[in-house]
Design an enzyme around this catalytic site. Sequence first.
Site, mmCIF file in Angstrom:
data_model
loop_
_atom_site.group_PDB
_atom_site.id
_atom_site.type_symbol
_atom_site.label_atom_id
_atom_site.label_comp_id
_atom_site.label_asym_id
_atom_site.label_seq_id
_atom_site.Cartn_x
_atom_site.Cartn_y
_atom_site.Cartn_z
ATOM 1 N N THR A 97 0.860 -1.182 0.000
ATOM 2 C CA THR A 97 0.000 0.000 0.000
ATOM 3 C C THR A 97 0.893 1.227 0.000
ATOM 4 O OG1 THR A 97 -1.795 -1.129 1.159
ATOM 5 C CG2 THR A 97 -1.773 1.271 1.257
ATOM 6 N N LYS A 173 -7.615 1.447 -2.725
ATOM 7 C CA LYS A 173 -7.244 1.037 -1.364
ATOM 8 C C LYS A 173 -7.455 2.201 -0.390
ATOM 9 C CE LYS A 173 -5.577 -1.399 2.052
ATOM 10 N NZ LYS A 173 -4.266 -2.060 2.049
ATOM 11 N N LYS A 241 -0.399 5.180 8.401
ATOM 12 C CA LYS A 241 0.319 5.348 7.135
ATOM 13 C C LYS A 241 -0.670 5.417 5.976
ATOM 14 C CE LYS A 241 1.528 2.236 4.380
ATOM 15 N NZ LYS A 241 2.008 1.056 3.617
#
Length: 289
Positions: A97, A173, A241
């Site tokens: 990711t 995502k 994050k």
Amino acid sequence: MSNIAFIGTGVMGAPMAGHLATAGHTVTVYNRSPAKAGAWAKQYGGRAAPSPLEAVQGADVLITCVGNDADLDALLLHSDEVIHALGSGGMIIDHTTVSARISRSLADAAGQFDVEFIDAPVSGGQAGAEKGALSIMCGARSAAAFARAAEIVKPYAARTVHVGGPGAGQQTKMVNQIAIAGVLQGLSEALRFAQASELDLGQVFEAISGGAAQSWQMVNRWQSMSEDRFDFGFAVDWMRKDLGLALDEAKQNGALLPVAALVDQFYAEVQKMGGSRQDTSSLVRRLPK
């Protein structure tokens, strides 16, 4: 069957690479911690390489599952030797990711060597990786490239969707994490409300989990949250994050993310409480019982 180099054998990468080996692919792994790569090779019968370049020698496909933009930059952009070694007709599938920006840069860099690049972040966590039941959102230049990638990742995928061109997988995502942030905050507040009302939490779950309030988070986290168990799952550090990536992307596309920004700050509080490595459901900890 393909010759696959798999870089990153952490809690997600190791079982994913294991599913590929079990399915009959020839898999060579590399990890910055040689002990992890060696343990994987011993368990699944594959090979552990001493460097990324040696891992990719002779491979048709490179799959990466590392930490962040900087890791990918060091692996694939700082030097093009790994992409070059993969060679014409090769494919890179990246499950990390990261930002949409670096995914687009990697697609451009790979294209110069006639290598397809697929940004393919996953959802489903460690449990999904172990069960081979991940949801994978893919950014690919063509339907043909996506179809090839989907066939390769099938051993650990419950669902694989082509969502657009390079970078679109990462943006999707981000959508996933934005949605989860709001759901977990609502679930945390609902749980604490039920406790304050001295309701039987099991009966409450039975009553509402089959209706409009139902969610994956409710089904899989209601009980563990009520028992203050958080030593598993997707870590708060990683969620922050991911939310940071989404908030940065929103600055570029003009989207407003007030709830995601607020929940991100709530997670900062959980970090200060010592919950950096706890599951994202530890968001409830900041609400008094």
